[in-house]
Design a protein around this motif. Structure first.
Motif, short mmCIF file in Angstrom:
data_model
loop_
_atom_site.label_atom_id
_atom_site.label_comp_id
_atom_site.label_asym_id
_atom_site.label_seq_id
_atom_site.Cartn_x
_atom_site.Cartn_y
_atom_site.Cartn_z
N PRO A 42 10.87 -15.62 7.56
CA PRO A 42 10.95 -13.30 7.32
C PRO A 42 11.82 -13.13 5.81
CG PRO A 42 13.06 -14.40 8.14
CD PRO A 42 11.77 -16.03 8.23
N ALA A 43 10.72 -12.21 5.28
CA ALA A 43 10.91 -11.90 3.48
C ALA A 43 11.77 -10.71 3.46
CB ALA A 43 9.68 -12.24 2.71
N ASP A 44 11.34 -10.13 4.50
CA ASP A 44 11.90 -9.05 3.88
C ASP A 44 12.09 -8.26 5.28
OD1 ASP A 44 12.66 -6.53 2.15
OD2 ASP A 44 11.11 -5.62 1.58
N VAL A 45 12.52 -6.73 5.55
CA VAL A 45 13.80 -5.52 6.64
C VAL A 45 13.11 -4.82 6.17
CG1 VAL A 45 16.11 -6.86 6.10
CG2 VAL A 45 14.84 -5.74 7.99
N ALA A 46 13.03 -3.61 7.23
CA ALA A 46 12.97 -2.28 6.32
C ALA A 46 13.18 -1.79 8.09
CB ALA A 46 11.48 -1.42 5.89
N LEU A 47 14.16 -0.20 7.70
CA LEU A 47 14.27 0.41 8.99
C LEU A 47 13.42 1.25 9.06
CD1 LEU A 47 16.81 -1.05 10.78
CD2 LEU A 47 16.69 -1.76 7.92
N GLY A 48 12.77 1.70 10.27
CA GLY A 48 12.33 3.15 10.52
C GLY A 48 13.48 4.62 10.89
N VAL A 81 8.45 -4.98 2.88
CA VAL A 81 7.82 -3.97 3.57
C VAL A 81 8.27 -2.68 2.99
CG1 VAL A 81 8.67 -5.12 5.81
CG2 VAL A 81 7.24 -3.65 6.03
N ALA A 82 8.48 -1.28 3.31
CA ALA A 82 8.76 -0.41 3.78
C ALA A 82 8.22 0.60 4.13
CB ALA A 82 9.49 0.21 2.13
N VAL A 83 9.20 1.84 4.81
CA VAL A 83 8.90 2.74 5.67
C VAL A 83 9.02 4.36 5.04
CG1 VAL A 83 8.71 3.87 8.22
CG2 VAL A 83 9.28 1.29 7.19
N THR A 84 8.39 4.83 5.18
CA THR A 84 8.33 6.30 4.85
C THR A 84 10.15 7.40 5.72
OG1 THR A 84 6.98 7.19 6.36
CG2 THR A 84 6.71 6.67 3.60
N ALA A 85 10.42 8.17 5.28
CA ALA A 85 11.68 8.76 5.74
C ALA A 85 11.32 8.73 7.57
CB ALA A 85 12.52 9.87 5.10
N ASN A 86 9.94 9.74 7.37
CA ASN A 86 9.39 9.99 8.73
C ASN A 86 9.17 9.49 9.45
OD1 ASN A 86 6.66 9.99 7.26
ND2 ASN A 86 6.66 12.35 7.42
N THR A 135 3.57 2.80 6.36
CA THR A 135 4.06 1.96 6.16
C THR A 135 3.73 1.36 4.95
OG1 THR A 135 2.92 0.02 7.51
CG2 THR A 135 4.62 1.24 7.82
N TYR A 136 4.36 1.01 3.82
CA TYR A 136 3.77 0.15 2.48
C TYR A 136 4.18 -1.37 2.60
CZ TYR A 136 3.31 4.80 0.73
OH TYR A 136 2.93 5.85 0.29
N VAL A 137 3.29 -2.34 2.21
CA VAL A 137 3.24 -3.72 2.72
C VAL A 137 2.73 -4.56 1.36
CG1 VAL A 137 2.67 -5.78 3.84
CG2 VAL A 137 2.96 -3.58 5.32
N GLY A 138 4.05 -5.63 0.53
CA GLY A 138 3.69 -6.29 -0.39
C GLY A 138 2.95 -7.26 -0.19
N ASP A 139 1.34 -7.49 -0.58
CA ASP A 139 0.74 -8.67 0.04
C ASP A 139 1.01 -9.34 -1.43
OD1 ASP A 139 -0.98 -9.95 0.98
OD2 ASP A 139 -2.96 -8.47 0.45
N ARG A 197 -0.95 -7.46 -4.56
CA ARG A 197 -1.95 -5.67 -4.34
C ARG A 197 -0.68 -4.72 -3.09
NH1 ARG A 197 -6.97 -6.76 -0.25
NH2 ARG A 197 -5.87 -7.86 1.19
N VAL A 198 -0.25 -3.48 -3.48
CA VAL A 198 0.13 -2.67 -1.51
C VAL A 198 -0.88 -2.55 -1.10
CG1 VAL A 198 1.63 -1.24 -1.80
CG2 VAL A 198 2.41 -2.74 -3.42
N GLN A 199 -0.87 -3.16 0.50
CA GLN A 199 -1.59 -1.60 1.42
C GLN A 199 -0.37 -1.05 1.91
OE1 GLN A 199 -4.50 -4.21 3.30
NE2 GLN A 199 -3.84 -5.87 2.69
N TYR A 200 -1.00 0.01 2.29
CA TYR A 200 -0.33 1.03 3.27
C TYR A 200 -1.03 1.89 4.65
CZ TYR A 200 -3.48 4.39 0.76
OH TYR A 200 -4.14 5.31 -0.48
N PHE A 201 -0.30 1.85 5.20
CA PHE A 201 -0.39 2.08 6.56
C PHE A 201 -0.67 3.12 7.74
CE2 PHE A 201 -0.41 -2.69 5.66
CZ PHE A 201 -1.94 -3.18 6.52
N SER A 202 -1.31 3.87 7.77
CA SER A 202 -0.12 5.62 8.90
C SER A 202 -0.47 5.78 10.02
CB SER A 202 -1.52 6.40 8.07
OG SER A 202 -2.91 6.42 8.18
#
Length: 342
Positions: A250-256, A300-305, A309-313, A318-323
């Motif tokens: 587990p390399a990163d943790v983000a809070l929604g 991994v990062a999550v927007t304020a709302n 989410t953004y994922v460092g691949d 690259r960076v991928q993002y998911f809605s």
């Protein structure tokens, strides 16, 4: 040292739908019931940017991703020894940093977080320090040096900022978490090398929930542990494996924003999502180079709302993002309800 650092970095996807369990609280009856959405909310692949290189918008191991309040996205470009920033959909805006040890230089910028106050904190791993900057890269300050004392570091890899402004640092080589004021005054620490509750083996990342609890990606123990803001142990989940709720680095943790915990499960090439106490919700991604696939989901990062989410691949550079699509409307047959996404 350069060869060693690459080994550290490298040690460290076709799924793009994330169903989530939803709990409804029936307000009139004050009873809690579980119900499934007719069309569950899902995170689906939306876009990507970046490839291998040294040019603007290119990466050599995008180690960490952070999102500013204005929606801009910041990426620590590990082997290029710089930070780049972009619009929410990846249009290049600027960069700063170069290899070195002076103010604003980096030797392997690792964890990164953008505070709500508009300050960018970067764990400057092999300079054994934390640096902080304005949103456009203006140097503001730094703290730390190599060592085991209070406020000293051994290759820090993660950084997170609490609502209070306090800064938490995953002091990876010292197998502990340290925390500081916003300008770097030492406040406290916890942890030691081991596998017992509250111990760490190479803590890779740290995240802080809105309520103040601190979540740590305990890399070589293949688990997530969580604590109060001052380090009192609260709980943990995970072990080595590829099943739901298991981890392989587990390399990163983000809070929604609703309490969800997103974990970049690096060597399983996926992101997993959990409740704040570790109940598995869902996952997406597996190994590959296609859309929604990963070769090392390292950040991994999550927007304020919570809408994206953004994922460092990392190995695909690259960076991928998911809605969050189909955000769901409570079934009318349940009457007056309140929906809790996590």
């Amino acid at each position: 040292m350069g060869g060693q650092s690459r080994q550290l970095g490298d040690h460290y996807g076709k799924g793009c739908g994330m169903k989530r369990r939803v709990v409804f609280i029936v307000l009139a009856a004050a009873a809690i019931i579980a119900a499934a959405w007719a069309s569950p909310p899902r995170y689906e692949y939306e876009g990507q940017w970046g490839d291998m290189g040294t040019g603007d918008g290119q990466f050599d191991f995008p180690f960490a991703v952070g999102v500013a309040a204005n929606g801009n996205v910041y990426v620590s470009d590990y082997y290029n020894n710089r930070v780049q920033y972009f619009t929410a959909t990846g249009t290049y805006l600027g960069k700063w940093g170069k290899a070195g040890s002076r103010n604003g230089d980096f030797r392997r910028p690792a964890g990164l977080e953008v505070a709500t106050a508009g300050i960018v904190y970067v764990a400057d791993q092999l300079n054994h320090r934390v640096q902080y900057f304005t949103l456009t890269g203006g140097f503001q300050g730094k703290w730390g040096r190599f060592g085991t004392g209070d406020g000293e570091f051994d290759a820090p890899r993660g950084v997170a900022v609490a609502a209070s402004g306090n800064v938490y640092v995953a002091d990876t080589g010292n197998h502990r978490i340290q925390y500081f004021t916003a300008s770097g005054s030492f406040l406290g620490k916890w942890g030691a090398k081991g596998s017992r509750s509250g111990d760490f083996d190479g803590p890779a990342a740290v995240g802080v929930a809105s309520g103040g609890n601190v979540y740590v990606a305990d890399y070589y123990n293949h688990r997530v542990q969580y604590f109060t803001s001052s380090g009192s142990y609260l709980g943990q989940w995970g072990w080595y494996g590829s099943g739901n709720g298991q981890f392989n680095g587990p390399a990163d943790v983000a809070l929604g924003p609703r309490g969800g915990v997103f974990v970049a499960d690096r060597h399983n090439h996926r992101v997993q999502c959990f409740t704040s106490s570790g109940s598995f919700l869902d996952k997406w991604g597996f190994f590959g180079r296609g859309n929604g696939e990963f070769d090392g989901a390292g950040a991994v990062a999550v927007t304020a709302n919570g809408g994206r989410t953004y994922v460092g691949d990392v190995n695909n550079c690259r960076v991928q993002y998911f809605s969050l699509t189909n955000p769901a409307v409570a079934p009318t047959s349940l009457g007056r309800v309140k929906a809790l996404f996590w």
